[in-house]
Design a protein around this motif. Sequence first.
Motif, PDB file in Angstrom:
ATOM      1  N   VAL A  59      -0.146  17.830  -3.949  1.00 27.88           N
ATOM      2  CA  VAL A  59      -0.136  17.609  -5.398  1.00 27.88           C
ATOM      3  C   VAL A  59       0.876  16.524  -5.751  1.00 27.88           C
ATOM      4  N   GLU A  60       2.040  16.591  -5.164  1.00 32.43           N
ATOM      5  CA  GLU A  60       3.073  15.594  -5.422  1.00 32.43           C
ATOM      6  C   GLU A  60       2.592  14.190  -5.042  1.00 32.43           C
ATOM      7  N   ILE A  61       1.977  14.056  -3.883  1.00 32.16           N
ATOM      8  CA  ILE A  61       1.476  12.755  -3.437  1.00 32.16           C
ATOM      9  C   ILE A  61       0.394  12.246  -4.374  1.00 32.16           C
ATOM     10  N   GLU A  62      -0.501  13.128  -4.799  1.00 34.62           N
ATOM     11  CA  GLU A  62      -1.561  12.705  -5.716  1.00 34.62           C
ATOM     12  C   GLU A  62      -0.973  12.255  -7.058  1.00 34.62           C
ATOM     13  N   LEU A  63       0.028  12.976  -7.549  1.00 37.17           N
ATOM     14  CA  LEU A  63       0.690  12.559  -8.791  1.00 37.17           C
ATOM     15  C   LEU A  63       1.357  11.200  -8.607  1.00 37.17           C
ATOM     16  N   LEU A  64       2.117  11.052  -7.522  1.00 36.12           N
ATOM     17  CA  LEU A  64       2.872   9.820  -7.269  1.00 36.12           C
ATOM     18  C   LEU A  64       1.984   8.589  -7.096  1.00 36.12           C
ATOM     19  N   HIS A  65       0.877   8.754  -6.401  1.00 35.46           N
ATOM     20  CA  HIS A  65       0.083   7.587  -6.025  1.00 35.46           C
ATOM     21  C   HIS A  65      -1.190   7.397  -6.834  1.00 35.46           C
ATOM     22  N   ASN A  66      -1.566   8.386  -7.611  1.00 37.80           N
ATOM     23  CA  ASN A  66      -2.821   8.275  -8.352  1.00 37.80           C
ATOM     24  C   ASN A  66      -2.605   8.491  -9.852  1.00 37.80           C
ATOM     25  N   HIS A  67      -2.262   9.712 -10.216  1.00 38.07           N
ATOM     26  CA  HIS A  67      -2.256  10.086 -11.633  1.00 38.07           C
ATOM     27  C   HIS A  67      -1.147   9.435 -12.454  1.00 38.07           C
ATOM     28  N   LEU A  68       0.059   9.364 -11.935  1.00 35.73           N
ATOM     29  CA  LEU A  68       1.143   8.777 -12.723  1.00 35.73           C
ATOM     30  C   LEU A  68       1.030   7.255 -12.849  1.00 35.73           C
ATOM     31  N   PRO A  69       0.657   6.542 -11.792  1.00 37.62           N
ATOM     32  CA  PRO A  69       0.426   5.107 -12.002  1.00 37.62           C
ATOM     33  C   PRO A  69      -0.695   4.854 -13.022  1.00 37.62           C
ATOM     34  N   LYS A  70      -1.757   5.651 -12.962  1.00 40.12           N
ATOM     35  CA  LYS A  70      -2.845   5.492 -13.925  1.00 40.12           C
ATOM     36  C   LYS A  70      -2.343   5.803 -15.334  1.00 40.12           C
ATOM     37  N   ALA A  71      -1.609   6.883 -15.490  1.00 39.28           N
ATOM     38  CA  ALA A  71      -1.102   7.264 -16.812  1.00 39.28           C
ATOM     39  C   ALA A  71      -0.148   6.216 -17.360  1.00 39.28           C
ATOM     40  N   SER A  72       0.623   5.586 -16.486  1.00 39.40           N
ATOM     41  CA  SER A  72       1.615   4.616 -16.952  1.00 39.40           C
ATOM     42  C   SER A  72       0.980   3.325 -17.469  1.00 39.40           C
ATOM     43  N   GLU A  73      -0.332   3.186 -17.316  1.00 44.64           N
ATOM     44  CA  GLU A  73      -1.017   2.053 -17.936  1.00 44.64           C
ATOM     45  C   GLU A  73      -0.946   2.149 -19.463  1.00 44.64           C
ATOM     46  N   ALA A  74      -0.765   3.364 -19.965  1.00 42.48           N
ATOM     47  CA  ALA A  74      -0.562   3.565 -21.400  1.00 42.48           C
ATOM     48  C   ALA A  74       0.902   3.276 -21.707  1.00 42.48           C
ATOM     49  N   GLU A  75       1.159   2.517 -22.747  1.00 43.07           N
ATOM     50  CA  GLU A  75       2.523   2.097 -23.062  1.00 43.07           C
ATOM     51  C   GLU A  75       3.456   3.259 -23.399  1.00 43.07           C
ATOM     52  N   TYR A  76       2.945   4.421 -23.676  1.00 45.58           N
ATOM     53  CA  TYR A  76       3.782   5.564 -24.039  1.00 45.58           C
ATOM     54  C   TYR A  76       4.071   6.495 -22.866  1.00 45.58           C
ATOM     55  N   VAL A  77       3.609   6.147 -21.671  1.00 48.04           N
ATOM     56  CA  VAL A  77       3.946   6.907 -20.463  1.00 48.04           C
ATOM     57  C   VAL A  77       4.842   6.025 -19.603  1.00 48.04           C
ATOM     58  N   GLU A  78       6.080   6.458 -19.428  1.00 51.01           N
ATOM     59  CA  GLU A  78       7.051   5.700 -18.641  1.00 51.01           C
ATOM     60  C   GLU A  78       7.247   6.384 -17.292  1.00 51.01           C
ATOM     61  N   TYR A  79       6.757   5.738 -16.254  1.00 51.98           N
ATOM     62  CA  TYR A  79       6.832   6.258 -14.895  1.00 51.98           C
ATOM     63  C   TYR A  79       7.813   5.411 -14.104  1.00 51.98           C
ATOM     64  N   HIS A  80       8.807   6.065 -13.509  1.00 58.51           N
ATOM     65  CA  HIS A  80       9.845   5.382 -12.740  1.00 58.51           C
ATOM     66  C   HIS A  80       9.807   5.904 -11.301  1.00 58.51           C
ATOM     67  N   PRO A  81       8.957   5.332 -10.449  1.00 60.50           N
ATOM     68  CA  PRO A  81       8.835   5.847  -9.082  1.00 60.50           C
ATOM     69  C   PRO A  81      10.134   5.788  -8.294  1.00 60.50           C
ATOM     70  N   GLU A  82      10.950   4.779  -8.545  1.00 61.33           N
ATOM     71  CA  GLU A  82      12.205   4.665  -7.804  1.00 61.33           C
ATOM     72  C   GLU A  82      13.178   5.796  -8.141  1.00 61.33           C
ATOM     73  N   ARG A  83      13.100   6.333  -9.345  1.00 59.97           N
ATOM     74  CA  ARG A  83      13.947   7.472  -9.758  1.00 59.97           C
ATOM     75  C   ARG A  83      13.201   8.795  -9.638  1.00 59.97           C
TER      76      ARG A  83
END
Length: 112
Positions: A59-83
């Motif tokens: 689940v963590e890998i899917e969130l990190l590599h699929n769902h969160l990058p996709k969600a961060s395409e919206a300007e109101y979702v801020e995804y910081h993979p390094e943190r």
Amino acid sequence: MTSLNRIFDLLSKERRRYALYYLERQDGPVSIDELAERVIEWETDPAVVSIPEERFERVEIELLHNHLPKASEAEYVEYHPERREVEVTGTPPEFNAVISVAEVIERPPRDS
């Protein structure tokens, strides 16, 4: 105005919806670990006592590599993979309306 197509695209996958439901209610950044745990809780039958570590990792890998990058395409979702953090801020009214209705209809098994 935010496009309904963009909102529906963000909400098109169950796991991403569960993540967004949780993130939308938080006041600040959420760790990926916390988010993965919450998504797993919502996806898992309450009678299940223990979640295998492999499931958490998947689940963590899917969130990190699929769902969160996709969600961060919206300007109101801020995804910081390094943190290893993500947050939802400044959501437009269209998003708030649709996600509220979607969550009420779907009603994830656990509420927090």
